[in-house]
Design a protein around this motif. Sequence first.
Motif, PDB file in Angstrom:
ATOM      1  N   TYR A  61      -0.010  -3.062  -6.946  1.00 39.69           N
ATOM      2  CA  TYR A  61       0.097  -2.361  -5.646  1.00 39.69           C
ATOM      3  C   TYR A  61      -0.991  -1.489  -5.471  1.00 39.69           C
ATOM      4  N   ARG A  62      -1.354  -0.949  -4.323  1.00 38.56           N
ATOM      5  CA  ARG A  62      -2.575  -0.302  -4.277  1.00 38.56           C
ATOM      6  C   ARG A  62      -2.201   1.211  -3.655  1.00 38.56           C
ATOM      7  N   VAL A  63      -2.780   1.940  -4.249  1.00 47.02           N
ATOM      8  CA  VAL A  63      -2.647   3.631  -3.937  1.00 47.02           C
ATOM      9  C   VAL A  63      -3.788   4.146  -3.699  1.00 47.02           C
ATOM     10  N   LYS A  64      -3.851   4.976  -2.271  1.00 51.27           N
ATOM     11  CA  LYS A  64      -4.851   5.514  -1.844  1.00 51.27           C
ATOM     12  C   LYS A  64      -4.588   7.045  -2.065  1.00 51.27           C
ATOM     13  N   ASP A  65      -5.717   7.562  -2.551  1.00 51.45           N
ATOM     14  CA  ASP A  65      -5.847   8.850  -3.227  1.00 51.45           C
ATOM     15  C   ASP A  65      -6.681   9.669  -1.891  1.00 51.45           C
ATOM     16  N   THR A  66      -6.190  10.706  -1.480  1.00 50.27           N
ATOM     17  CA  THR A  66      -6.800  11.498  -0.515  1.00 50.27           C
ATOM     18  C   THR A  66      -7.249  12.753  -0.734  1.00 50.27           C
ATOM     19  N   PRO A  67      -8.219  13.443  -0.513  1.00 48.31           N
ATOM     20  CA  PRO A  67      -8.604  14.945  -0.569  1.00 48.31           C
ATOM     21  C   PRO A  67      -7.617  15.674   0.024  1.00 48.31           C
ATOM     22  N   GLY A  68      -6.988  16.751  -0.528  1.00 48.93           N
ATOM     23  CA  GLY A  68      -6.053  17.750  -0.054  1.00 48.93           C
ATOM     24  C   GLY A  68      -6.585  19.062   0.570  1.00 48.93           C
ATOM     25  N   HIS A  69      -7.889  19.365   0.442  1.00 51.84           N
ATOM     26  CA  HIS A  69      -8.313  20.497   0.965  1.00 51.84           C
ATOM     27  C   HIS A  69      -7.926  20.486   2.589  1.00 51.84           C
ATOM     28  N   GLY A  70      -7.740  21.754   2.814  1.00 53.36           N
ATOM     29  CA  GLY A  70      -7.211  21.940   4.194  1.00 53.36           C
ATOM     30  C   GLY A  70      -8.174  21.454   5.287  1.00 53.36           C
ATOM     31  N   LYS A  71      -9.322  21.688   5.271  1.00 51.86           N
ATOM     32  CA  LYS A  71     -10.403  21.069   6.183  1.00 51.86           C
ATOM     33  C   LYS A  71     -10.475  19.656   6.222  1.00 51.86           C
ATOM     34  N   LEU A  72     -10.246  19.017   5.256  1.00 53.28           N
ATOM     35  CA  LEU A  72     -10.165  17.473   5.208  1.00 53.28           C
ATOM     36  C   LEU A  72      -8.669  16.659   5.727  1.00 53.28           C
ATOM     37  N   ARG A  73      -7.780  17.565   5.772  1.00 52.04           N
ATOM     38  CA  ARG A  73      -6.466  16.617   6.009  1.00 52.04           C
ATOM     39  C   ARG A  73      -6.360  16.148   7.309  1.00 52.04           C
ATOM     40  N   ALA A  74      -7.051  16.639   8.336  1.00 56.12           N
ATOM     41  CA  ALA A  74      -6.825  15.850   9.669  1.00 56.12           C
ATOM     42  C   ALA A  74      -7.913  14.588   9.598  1.00 56.12           C
ATOM     43  N   SER A  75      -8.911  14.740   8.975  1.00 56.39           N
ATOM     44  CA  SER A  75     -10.062  13.707   8.979  1.00 56.39           C
ATOM     45  C   SER A  75      -9.703  12.541   7.735  1.00 56.39           C
ATOM     46  N   GLN A  76      -8.808  13.020   7.035  1.00 58.46           N
ATOM     47  CA  GLN A  76      -8.575  11.999   5.864  1.00 58.46           C
ATOM     48  C   GLN A  76      -7.083  11.664   5.634  1.00 58.46           C
ATOM     49  N   GLY A  77      -6.387  12.684   5.314  1.00 58.03           N
ATOM     50  CA  GLY A  77      -5.067  12.479   4.774  1.00 58.03           C
ATOM     51  C   GLY A  77      -4.174  12.007   6.193  1.00 58.03           C
ATOM     52  N   ILE A  78      -4.357  12.586   7.237  1.00 57.12           N
ATOM     53  CA  ILE A  78      -3.201  12.330   8.401  1.00 57.12           C
ATOM     54  C   ILE A  78      -3.975  10.978   8.975  1.00 57.12           C
ATOM     55  N   SER A  79      -5.294  11.000   8.927  1.00 60.61           N
ATOM     56  CA  SER A  79      -5.867   9.942   9.736  1.00 60.61           C
ATOM     57  C   SER A  79      -5.770   8.564   8.827  1.00 60.61           C
ATOM     58  N   GLU A  80      -5.690   8.876   7.515  1.00 59.72           N
ATOM     59  CA  GLU A  80      -5.277   7.629   6.727  1.00 59.72           C
ATOM     60  C   GLU A  80      -3.568   7.077   7.067  1.00 59.72           C
ATOM     61  N   ASN A  84       0.879  -1.348   0.002  1.00 55.06           N
ATOM     62  CA  ASN A  84      -0.010   0.113   0.071  1.00 55.06           C
ATOM     63  C   ASN A  84       0.952   1.190   0.092  1.00 55.06           C
ATOM     64  N   PHE A  85       0.486   2.185  -0.676  1.00 57.71           N
ATOM     65  CA  PHE A  85       1.001   3.442  -1.037  1.00 57.71           C
ATOM     66  C   PHE A  85      -0.183   4.633  -0.442  1.00 57.71           C
ATOM     67  N   LEU A  86       0.317   5.464   0.223  1.00 57.65           N
ATOM     68  CA  LEU A  86      -0.790   6.570   0.466  1.00 57.65           C
ATOM     69  C   LEU A  86      -0.356   7.970  -0.220  1.00 57.65           C
ATOM     70  N   LEU A  87      -1.398   8.621  -0.925  1.00 54.76           N
ATOM     71  CA  LEU A  87      -1.089   9.700  -1.770  1.00 54.76           C
ATOM     72  C   LEU A  87      -1.577  10.805  -1.068  1.00 54.76           C
ATOM     73  N   LEU A  88      -0.759  11.739  -0.457  1.00 57.41           N
ATOM     74  CA  LEU A  88      -1.033  13.018   0.298  1.00 57.41           C
ATOM     75  C   LEU A  88      -0.605  14.391  -0.663  1.00 57.41           C
ATOM     76  N   GLY A  89      -0.951  15.349  -0.086  1.00 53.65           N
ATOM     77  CA  GLY A  89      -0.473  16.737  -0.725  1.00 53.65           C
ATOM     78  C   GLY A  89      -1.706  17.739  -0.824  1.00 53.65           C
ATOM     79  N   PRO A  90      -1.508  18.979  -0.978  1.00 52.65           N
ATOM     80  CA  PRO A  90      -2.603  19.857  -1.008  1.00 52.65           C
ATOM     81  C   PRO A  90      -3.425  19.771  -2.396  1.00 52.65           C
ATOM     82  N   SER A  91      -4.693  20.655  -2.161  1.00 54.81           N
ATOM     83  CA  SER A  91      -5.582  20.426  -3.230  1.00 54.81           C
ATOM     84  C   SER A  91      -5.041  21.008  -4.506  1.00 54.81           C
ATOM     85  N   GLY A  92      -5.451  20.363  -5.536  1.00 56.68           N
ATOM     86  CA  GLY A  92      -4.887  20.765  -6.879  1.00 56.68           C
ATOM     87  C   GLY A  92      -3.748  20.129  -7.289  1.00 56.68           C
ATOM     88  N   ALA A  93      -3.016  19.507  -6.572  1.00 57.59           N
ATOM     89  CA  ALA A  93      -1.559  19.107  -6.707  1.00 57.59           C
ATOM     90  C   ALA A  93      -1.589  18.074  -7.958  1.00 57.59           C
TER      91      ALA A  93
END
Length: 273
Positions: free
Chosen positions: A86-105, A12-21
């Motif tokens: 392999y697997r890639v998890k795409d996460t939303p980069g919007h500032g308001k969703l980072r804690a609940s999605q990116g960092i939480s994942e 598993n790979f996790l895809l993080l980064g700000p919105s619009g990247a």
Amino acid sequence: FFQTVASPPSSNFLLLGPSGAGKTAFTTLLEAKSSLASNKSHSTHTSQQSTLVTVTLPPTVPTGSNRYRSVNDPSLKEAIRNPIKYRVKDTPGHGKLRASQGISELQTMSQSKDIKTRLRGVVFMVDTAALVDGATLRDTAAYLHDVLLFLQKRAKNGSSSKRTTEVPVLVAANKQDLFTALPPGAVKEKLEAEIDRIRKSKTKGLLDASADTELEDEEEILGNDEQEAFSFKLLEHEVGVKVDVVGGAVKGDLNEEFGSGVRRWEEWVGMCL
Ligand code: GTP
Ligand code: MG
């Protein structure tokens, strides 16, 4: 006879980064490359949910366990017959969703005890044409700082025997096709300098806060050493978390320097496998 061992898509790979990247654009491209279906590009829009996709590593991309695969190598035949998934998890980069999605994942995936589903790497994607804007740079660096600080804490809590399970980070310097894009070297310098600023203001905040109160549980500083300017090298040296900054482009044409726009990121993925 040959025994065909189907390789389960367990890395598993996790895809993080700000919105619009370009995270969703990248995920969509990997999916299109993996299926033999026509490579039509989908239009993306701001993500609000994480998605998990299973994709295939191109057979010509060497893997960490098979570093020296060449075109004449018999293992290439095997790779074509039985491609690595392999697997890639795409996460939303919007500032308001980072804690609940990116960092939480990141927390969930990196704490998986199952070796088969453990997190192999983090791809942190940035829009290299947008980093000239000060606010975008600060926002991007702040997100990356939080990701790295989490990985640092995780590395410290693990036993020393688990040194090899440190999760590496690829900073995918995307949109190199745009003429306004900063080259990867400049992206690295800007991010390091901005993270250093974040560290300094954090240390200062901590000193101010602890002036009148008892110093309770010690807040950690990214890279430990406050005297030295922050760099990804320092982090690797102090903590064992490796960060690579590699240029590429999901869209548009690139010259040979980057090969197919995402080839060098796929090579990084391959090295983690
Ligand atoms: P969030 O879901 O909001 O976190 O954003 P995201 O990271 O998923 O961004 P997305 O994939 O939606 O891409 C944002 C925009 O950038 C889209 O219009 C893409 O077409 C564009 N884009 C992505 N990669 C590239 C690239 O390499 N070059 C150029 N020129 N544009 C790109
Ligand atoms: Mg998206």
